[in-house]
Design a protein around this motif. Structure first.
Motif, PDB file in Angstrom:
ATOM      1  N   ALA A   1       0.374  -8.522   5.766  1.00  0.00           N
ATOM      2  CA  ALA A   1       0.987  -8.289   4.454  1.00  0.00           C
ATOM      3  C   ALA A   1       2.362  -8.947   4.355  1.00  0.00           C
ATOM      4  O   ALA A   1       2.688  -9.598   3.359  1.00  0.00           O
ATOM      5  CB  ALA A   1       1.097  -6.790   4.191  1.00  0.00           C
ATOM      6  N   VAL A   2       3.186  -8.784   5.406  1.00  0.00           N
ATOM      7  CA  VAL A   2       4.538  -9.340   5.329  1.00  0.00           C
ATOM      8  C   VAL A   2       4.512 -10.861   5.437  1.00  0.00           C
ATOM      9  O   VAL A   2       5.257 -11.558   4.723  1.00  0.00           O
ATOM     10  CB  VAL A   2       5.455  -8.717   6.402  1.00  0.00           C
TER      11      VAL A   2
ATOM     12  N   LEU B   1       8.919  -5.003   9.179  1.00  0.00           N
ATOM     13  CA  LEU B   1      10.191  -4.700   8.517  1.00  0.00           C
ATOM     14  C   LEU B   1      11.295  -5.646   8.991  1.00  0.00           C
ATOM     15  O   LEU B   1      12.123  -6.101   8.191  1.00  0.00           O
ATOM     16  CB  LEU B   1      10.574  -3.241   8.805  1.00  0.00           C
ATOM     17  N   PHE B   2      11.282  -5.959  10.286  1.00  0.00           N
ATOM     18  CA  PHE B   2      12.267  -6.907  10.822  1.00  0.00           C
ATOM     19  C   PHE B   2      12.126  -8.272  10.154  1.00  0.00           C
ATOM     20  O   PHE B   2      13.126  -8.890   9.746  1.00  0.00           O
ATOM     21  CB  PHE B   2      12.080  -7.030  12.334  1.00  0.00           C
ATOM     22  N   LEU B   3      10.887  -8.770  10.032  1.00  0.00           N
ATOM     23  CA  LEU B   3      10.657 -10.068   9.397  1.00  0.00           C
ATOM     24  C   LEU B   3      11.074 -10.045   7.928  1.00  0.00           C
ATOM     25  O   LEU B   3      11.636 -11.018   7.409  1.00  0.00           O
ATOM     26  CB  LEU B   3       9.185 -10.459   9.523  1.00  0.00           C
ATOM     27  N   CYS B   4      10.791  -8.925   7.269  1.00  0.00           N
ATOM     28  CA  CYS B   4      11.172  -8.803   5.861  1.00  0.00           C
ATOM     29  C   CYS B   4      12.687  -8.876   5.707  1.00  0.00           C
ATOM     30  O   CYS B   4      13.204  -9.598   4.852  1.00  0.00           O
ATOM     31  CB  CYS B   4      10.623  -7.483   5.303  1.00  0.00           C
TER      32      CYS B   4
ATOM     33  N   ASN C   1       4.566  -8.003  -3.744  1.00  0.00           N
ATOM     34  CA  ASN C   1       5.577  -8.123  -2.701  1.00  0.00           C
ATOM     35  C   ASN C   1       5.188  -7.256  -1.511  1.00  0.00           C
ATOM     36  O   ASN C   1       4.180  -6.557  -1.534  1.00  0.00           O
ATOM     37  CB  ASN C   1       6.962  -7.733  -3.226  1.00  0.00           C
ATOM     38  N   TYR C   2       6.035  -7.321  -0.486  1.00  0.00           N
ATOM     39  CA  TYR C   2       5.857  -6.444   0.671  1.00  0.00           C
ATOM     40  C   TYR C   2       6.947  -5.389   0.647  1.00  0.00           C
ATOM     41  O   TYR C   2       8.104  -5.673   0.359  1.00  0.00           O
ATOM     42  CB  TYR C   2       5.952  -7.225   1.982  1.00  0.00           C
ATOM     43  N   ARG C   3       6.571  -4.168   0.938  1.00  0.00           N
ATOM     44  CA  ARG C   3       7.542  -3.091   1.134  1.00  0.00           C
ATOM     45  C   ARG C   3       7.058  -2.216   2.281  1.00  0.00           C
ATOM     46  O   ARG C   3       5.897  -2.271   2.671  1.00  0.00           O
ATOM     47  CB  ARG C   3       7.733  -2.278  -0.137  1.00  0.00           C
TER      48      ARG C   3
END
Length: 317
Positions: free
Chosen positions: A50-51, A108-111, A228-230
């Motif tokens: 997803a991300v 989350l880190f990549l985002c 988007n990604y969340r």
């Protein structure tokens, strides 16, 4: 078109939309487990897909490249699972749980890395999302049936690709020599190797394919279902897909039907929330997961996994 028909069309449309990510992921689980490798880590692989899909979709602007990269992202994570469970004979469940812990954190880190420290990616413009098929096929019709079909079948292309892959996986497993080898390795890998089948190679192929499909499932969430990604985008879908594998008897067609059932539960909860029925939002959100638990309680006793599923296999030296 009367309100009841409109309501049914809306529920069916949402069902197909939310079933597609589950179908991709469940098919990955079917392939992996038919080769004897339990993949509890589908949730983490979906998160990475997803991300990666949202990052590539935003910066490259090509939804097809983003969709493919999402699958490749899931495959890279699956490679870790394959190395741990195949080469090092690690416990499949422990390895999968580790991936489910690492996947969301890495996502989350990549985002944050690509979107200036934000926990949510920037929205992908509509024109850069996966295209919608049959969006105008039934619009010219004036009848209620035409409007019904327009609502139900105006879906992102990822939905239709998911159903095509169901047929491909079914054909692969039950109509090809490779499929016979996959099922042989999943039932009795030592006997399969006495016939010249490389059990490690077959397991690697299926686990990597599992990660790729789970990555596509995650990417379809960020490129079709939303824009988007969340952090909460992937929240239990991987586990629901795993439940669909069990409910479907480790067969692609059964997993697809289970995913449609769970997608219907999601569609029903979304529809009930949208029409303003006075039900607590937490109760509505709970519906898909409650149905998952009920289905597992009722049907899991009658399901039989491949004989060597989840059993670490080591060659005799």
């Amino acid at each position: 078109m009367n309100s009841s028909l409109l309501s049914l069309a809306s529920i069916l449309s949402i069902t197909l939309l939310y079933s597609a990510p589950l179908i991709y992921t469940a098919l990955g689980g079917v392939l992996s487990e038919n080769a004897g490798v339990v993949n509890i880590g589908l949730e983490g692989m979906m998160s990475i897909g997803a991300v990666v899909g949202s990052i590539v979709g935003y910066y490259v602007g090509n939804p097809w490249i983003a969709f493919l990269c999402g699958g490749l992202g899931g495959m890279l994570v699956a490679l870790l699972h394959a190395i741990a469970t195949i080469n090092f004979a690690a416990d499949h469940v422990v390895s999968g749980i580790a991936i489910n812990l690492v996947g969301p954190g890495l996502s989350l880190f990549l985002c944050r890395l690509f979107f200036d420290g934000a926990a949510m990616s920037k929205s992908i413009p509509y024109e850069n999302k996966l295209p919608v098929l049959f969006g105008h096929l039934f619009k010219n019709g004036s009848s209620g049936i035409s409007k019904f079909l327009d609502i139900v079948f105006s879906q992102y292309v990822s939905v239709y690709i998911a159903f095509v892959i169901v047929f491909i996986v079914y054909f692969l497993l039950y109509k090809t020599r490779l499929g016979l080898r996959i099922r042989a390795v999943g039932e009795y890998p030592r006997a399969a190797e006495t016939l010249g089948i490389d059990a490690y190679k077959i397991k690697y192929i299926c686990v990597l394919a599992s990660g790729f499909l789970a990555g596509l499932g995650g990417a379809s969430m960020s490129l079709a279902v939303v824009s988007n990604y969340r952090e909460t985008l992937i929240s239990g879908q991987g586990f629901i897909a795993l439940a669909a594998v069990i409910f479907g008897g480790w067969r692609p067609q059964g997993a697809m039907l289970a995913c449609l059932l769970f997608g219907f539960a999601q569609g029903l909860s979304v529809f009930l929330g949208s029409i303003g029925i006075k039900i607590d939002t937490n109760v509505l959100s709970m519906i898909p997961y409650a149905i998952t638990l009920i289905v597992l309680i009722v049907f899991v006793k009658g399901s039989r996994a491949p004989s060597a599923d989840g059993i670490p296999y080591e060659r005799n030296n």
